[in-house]
Write an enzyme that holds these catalytic residues in place. Structure first.
Site, mmCIF file in Angstrom:
data_model
loop_
_atom_site.group_PDB
_atom_site.id
_atom_site.type_symbol
_atom_site.label_atom_id
_atom_site.label_comp_id
_atom_site.label_asym_id
_atom_site.label_seq_id
_atom_site.Cartn_x
_atom_site.Cartn_y
_atom_site.Cartn_z
ATOM 1 N N LYS A 164 0.834 -1.132 -0.046
ATOM 2 C CA LYS A 164 -0.091 -0.147 0.054
ATOM 3 C C LYS A 164 0.864 1.171 0.174
ATOM 4 O O LYS A 164 0.657 2.192 -0.766
ATOM 5 C CB LYS A 164 -0.955 0.076 1.146
ATOM 6 C CG LYS A 164 -1.957 -1.143 1.078
ATOM 7 C CD LYS A 164 -2.760 -1.139 2.333
ATOM 8 C CE LYS A 164 -3.762 -2.480 2.156
ATOM 9 N NZ LYS A 164 -4.530 -2.815 3.149
ATOM 10 N N GLN A 219 -4.439 -1.514 9.543
ATOM 11 C CA GLN A 219 -4.290 -2.911 8.841
ATOM 12 C C GLN A 219 -5.011 -3.701 9.799
ATOM 13 O O GLN A 219 -4.680 -3.870 11.226
ATOM 14 C CB GLN A 219 -3.086 -2.878 8.691
ATOM 15 C CG GLN A 219 -2.800 -4.437 8.035
ATOM 16 C CD GLN A 219 -3.520 -4.371 6.588
ATOM 17 O OE1 GLN A 219 -3.262 -3.327 5.684
ATOM 18 N NE2 GLN A 219 -3.680 -5.582 6.214
ATOM 19 N N ASP A 251 -10.907 2.924 4.361
ATOM 20 C CA ASP A 251 -11.193 1.393 4.386
ATOM 21 C C ASP A 251 -12.634 1.417 4.177
ATOM 22 O O ASP A 251 -13.150 0.062 4.127
ATOM 23 C CB ASP A 251 -10.537 0.871 5.519
ATOM 24 C CG ASP A 251 -9.260 0.014 5.304
ATOM 25 O OD1 ASP A 251 -9.165 -0.478 3.979
ATOM 26 O OD2 ASP A 251 -8.608 -0.464 6.008
#
Ligand code: NAD
Length: 286
Positions: free
Chosen positions: A50, A94, A117
Site C-alpha cells: 500500500k 491494517q 477502508d
C-alpha cells in the site's frame, strides 16, 4: 476456456490515472496514514504494498509501525491526532488487530470522512442505505474489475461464499445496490454446492484453498476469487483455478486478480477523502 480478468493490468491503468490526477494538484498532495500493529508477516506485506503504491502515484503516506503490545488507548490517541491533522486525508488501520485490542472501538474512532477502508459504521450504513460514503476497498475493487470487463450485476444471480467483515458483508451490500439477487454462504451453510451451482456470478472469500471445485460451478459462470492463502511458497486462492477456468466464462487469477484491485480502490478512496471523486469510465475502453 475462460477470459482471465486481469486485475494486475487494470490496476496499472487505474494507478496511472490517479497519478495524473495527483500531478495536477497544486500545493498540498493527498496524504494517507497507515497504521500497522505487530509483526504479522502477511499484514506487513500488505502494508508495504500500500505504501509503495502511494509512492508510485504521488500520494504521501505516513506509516506508523506500532508494537504488538500497544494499548487500545494509545492507538485511539494516535487516531485522534490523525483525525485532527490537516496533512492526513485518509486513515487506514491494517486488520486483523491483536486480540487484546478493541477492534470496534478503534474503527469507530476513525473520522468517517477519513475512513478510506470504509469500515466505520457510518460508511457501512451508507453502503446499506444507499448513501454516498466510502465503499470498502475489496468490494470496490471487484466492482471496478467487473465494470472494466463490462460485466453487469443487474438482475444476476450472485453467490458470495464467505460472510467476513472485510469482504463478504460489505460486498453483499454493494451487490444489492447494483441490483443483483444475492445469496451469502458461510461455514454453517448446509449444502454449499447447491448454491454455488446456481450462481451466474460466484465470488469466494473464505481463505480456504481450493474450496471451489469445478463440479460446484455453473457452466459459463463468472468466478471471482478473493481468497489469499500461502501454501508452501505459493499463494493460492479459494478456487481450483486450473479446472474451473475450463468451465467458467471469466475468472480472476490468484495472484493478479482481486488483490491489486483492492490497492487501486484504496488509492481512489484516498483521492476521494482529499476531495476528488474520480470517474473512471474513460479508462474502461482505452
Ligand atoms: P474471515 O475469516 O473474516 O471470513 C471468512 C468467511 O469464510 C466466514 O464467513 C466463514 O464462515 C467462511 N468460511 C470459512 N470456511 C468456509 C467453508 N469451508 N465453507 C464456506 N464458508 C466458509 O475472512 P476475510 O477477512 O473475509 O477474508 C477472506 C479471504 O479473503 C482470506 O483469504 C483473506 O486473505 C482474503 N482477502 C483478500 C483480499 C484481496 O484483496 N484479495 C482482501 C481481503 C481479504
Amino acid at each position: 476456456m475462460a477470459i482471465i480478468l486481469n486485475g494486475k493490468e487494470l490496476s496499472k491503468k487505474v494507478k496511472l490515472r490517479v497519478k495524473r490526477e495527483v500531478e495536477k494538484i497544486k500545493g498540498r498532495k493527498p496524504g494517507l496514514a497507515v497504521i500497522l500493529v505487530g509483526e504479522e508477516p502477511a499484514s506487513k506485506i500488505y502494508v508495504k504494498n500500500k505504501i509503495k503504491s502511494c509512492r508510485e502515484v504521488g500520494i504521501r503516506s505516513f506509516p506508523y509501525f506500532l508494537p504488538q503490545n500497544v494499548k487500545t488507548y494509545e492507538l485511539l490517541e494516535l487516531i485522534g491526532e490523525l483525525n485532527a491533522s490537516e496533512e492526513v486525508d485518509g486513515i487506514l488501520v491494517q486488520l486483523p488487530l491483536p486480540e487484546h485490542i478493541d477492534k470496534e472501538e478503534v474503527i469507530n474512532s476513525i473520522s468517517p470522512q477519513k475512513d478510506v477502508d470504509g469500515f466505520h459504521p457510518c460508511n457501512m450504513g451508507k453502503l446499506l442505505g444507499g448513501g454516498e460514503g466510502f465503499v470498502p476497498c475489496t468490494p470496490l475493487g471487484i466492482k471496478l474489475l467487473l465494470d472494466y470487463y463490462r460485466i453487469s450485476l443487474k438482475g444476476k444471480d450472485v453467490v458470495v461464499v464467505g460472510a467476513g467483515f472485510i469482504v463478504g458483508r460489505p460486498l453483499l451490500a454493494l451487490l444489492l445496490r447494483e441490483g443483483a439477487t444475492v445469496s451469502v454462504c458461510h461455514i454453517h451453510t448446509k449444502d454449499l454446492k447447491k448454491y454455488t451451482k446456481e450462481a451466474e456470478v460466484l465470488i469466494s472469500a473464505t481463505g480456504v484453498p481450493h474450496l471451489i471445485k469445478e463440479d460446484m460451478v455453473r457452466e459459463g459462470a463468472i468466478v471471482i476469487d478473493v481468497g489469499i492463502r500461502k501454501v508452501g511458497d505459493r499463494i493460492v486462492g479459494d478456487v481450483d483455478f486450473e479446472r474451473v477456468k475450463e468451465k467458467a466464462r471469466a475468472i480472476t487469477p490468484v495472484p493478479g486478480g482481486v488483490g491489486p484491485m483492492t490497492v487501486s480502490a484504496l488509492l481512489l478512496n484516498t483521492l476521494k477523502a482529499y476531495g476528488i471523486n474520480l470517474e473512471l469510465k474513460e479508462l474502461w475502453h482505452t
